[in-house]
Design a protein around this motif. Structure first.
Motif, short mmCIF file in Angstrom:
data_model
loop_
_atom_site.label_atom_id
_atom_site.label_comp_id
_atom_site.label_asym_id
_atom_site.label_seq_id
_atom_site.Cartn_x
_atom_site.Cartn_y
_atom_site.Cartn_z
N PRO A 176 51.88 11.76 52.66
CA PRO A 176 53.24 12.02 53.14
C PRO A 176 53.56 11.13 54.35
O PRO A 176 52.76 11.02 55.28
CB PRO A 176 53.20 13.49 53.54
N ILE A 177 54.71 10.46 54.33
CA ILE A 177 55.18 9.69 55.48
C ILE A 177 56.68 9.91 55.62
O ILE A 177 57.33 10.40 54.69
CB ILE A 177 54.90 8.17 55.35
N ALA A 178 57.22 9.58 56.78
CA ALA A 178 58.66 9.70 57.00
C ALA A 178 59.36 8.56 56.26
O ALA A 178 59.36 7.42 56.73
CB ALA A 178 58.97 9.65 58.49
N MET A 179 59.91 8.84 55.11
CA MET A 179 60.55 7.80 54.32
C MET A 179 61.79 8.35 53.62
O MET A 179 61.86 9.52 53.25
CB MET A 179 59.58 7.21 53.29
N THR A 180 62.76 7.49 53.48
CA THR A 180 63.99 7.83 52.77
C THR A 180 64.35 6.67 51.85
O THR A 180 63.81 5.56 51.99
CB THR A 180 65.16 8.08 53.74
N ASN A 232 54.23 0.73 59.19
CA ASN A 232 53.63 0.95 57.88
C ASN A 232 52.86 -0.29 57.43
O ASN A 232 53.32 -1.41 57.64
CB ASN A 232 54.73 1.30 56.87
N PRO A 233 51.69 -0.13 56.80
CA PRO A 233 50.88 -1.28 56.37
C PRO A 233 51.62 -2.27 55.47
O PRO A 233 51.36 -3.47 55.51
CB PRO A 233 49.71 -0.63 55.63
N GLY A 253 64.83 -0.97 65.18
CA GLY A 253 64.15 -0.01 66.04
C GLY A 253 62.77 0.31 65.52
O GLY A 253 61.95 -0.57 65.26
N SER A 254 62.49 1.59 65.34
CA SER A 254 61.17 2.04 64.88
C SER A 254 61.06 2.09 63.37
O SER A 254 60.04 2.54 62.84
CB SER A 254 60.86 3.43 65.45
#
Length: 268
Positions: free
Chosen positions: A46-50, A73-74, A118-119
């Motif tokens: 799970p990662i913060a992704m949209t 992210n890699p 940004g991030s």
């Protein structure tokens, strides 16, 4: 229940989307779900992704898709210094309540670009069908050869001009330089050719001397003592075709084109 039954029922539907990226020999598995999810023999972290919405038309399920992930992210890291070779992406949709895990492919394509804000970073992905929509240039009336070196039109057997060699130094003569014994006595022959390492290819732009060549961009993961394949290059001239490859019968240029413009000078 079938996938369609879960998908169309607002009460029992429990959708989960998982994303599979492939870059050479590297595989990345992510999900926008709240926790790790196992699907198809892989565990998706799970990662913060949209993602952007999928657009369907009569020709394809979706032409493009934007996937936003954290900047560190890699996958994104590969785009910081240069544009990597093809990274494919497949998006699956499954329902967690479905014990049979009857998933569907929502999107399949490749990452064409990456933008930073940004991030976050946004990966612009194009569907595989897009690759077939590129305009293929026809032959041009030009002095240089129209053929792709080692391609069908060229006909040269690249195995005859291949070197499998060990890298002995990296960056010793400037950015993107690689030293190997194969470049020692005939390094100039490799200019306009390419090197290959773990499915990555880099164009050879210069022979820097001292058994060293310079490539168009860095080769990710390549280290001293690694083995690489290197192939001779061609300047696409009649001279190279004739003297370097003994392939003049298949030269794809028009070397006798006048160098002066008759419309400007009044004569050829």
């Amino acid at each position: 229940m079938s996938y369609s039954a879960y998908e169309t029922n607002i009460y029992t539907g429990t959708p989960v989307e998982v994303y599979r990226f492939v870059y050479g020999d590297n595989y990345y598995h992510y999900t926008s779900y709240a926790s790790a999810y196992a699907y198809g023999g892989n565990t998706y972290d799970p990662i913060a992704m949209t993602r952007s919405s999928l657009k369907s038309n009569s020709e394809a399920a979706s032409d493009s898709l934007d996937i936003t992930v954290p900047r560190d992210n890699p996958i994104v890291v590969n785009f910081i210094a240069y544009a990597p070779q093809k990274i494919t992406v497949t998006v699956y949709r499954v329902h967690s309540a479905d014990s049979a895990q009857e998933g569907r492919v929502l999107f399949k394509g490749f990452v064409s670009a990456c933008t930073f804000s940004g991030s976050e970073a946004t990966l612009t992905c194009l569907a595989l069908a897009q690759a077939f929509r590129k305009t293929i240039p026809s032959y041009f009336c030009q002095t240089n050869c129209n053929h792709v070196l080692y391609g069908d039109g060229c006909g040269v057997n690249k195995a005859l001009y291949e070197s499998y060699t060990t890298v002995t130094a990296i960056g010793a003569y400037g950015e993107n330089t690689y030293t190997a014994s194969a470049f020692g006595t005939n390094g100039g022959n490799f200019v306009n050719g390419y090197v290959s390492f773990r499915k990555e290819r880099r164009f050879i732009v210069e022979y820097a001397g001292s058994s060293t060549i310079r490539t168009s961009a860095p080769i990710p993961g390549l280290q001293v003592s690694d083995k690489i394949y290197a192939y001779w290059g061609c300047a696409r001239t009649a001279t190279d075709c004739k003297d370097k490859f003994n392939n003049y019968d298949r030269f794809g240029g028009f070397e006798k084109i006048p160098s002066r413009n008759a419309w400007e000078t009044g004569s050829v």
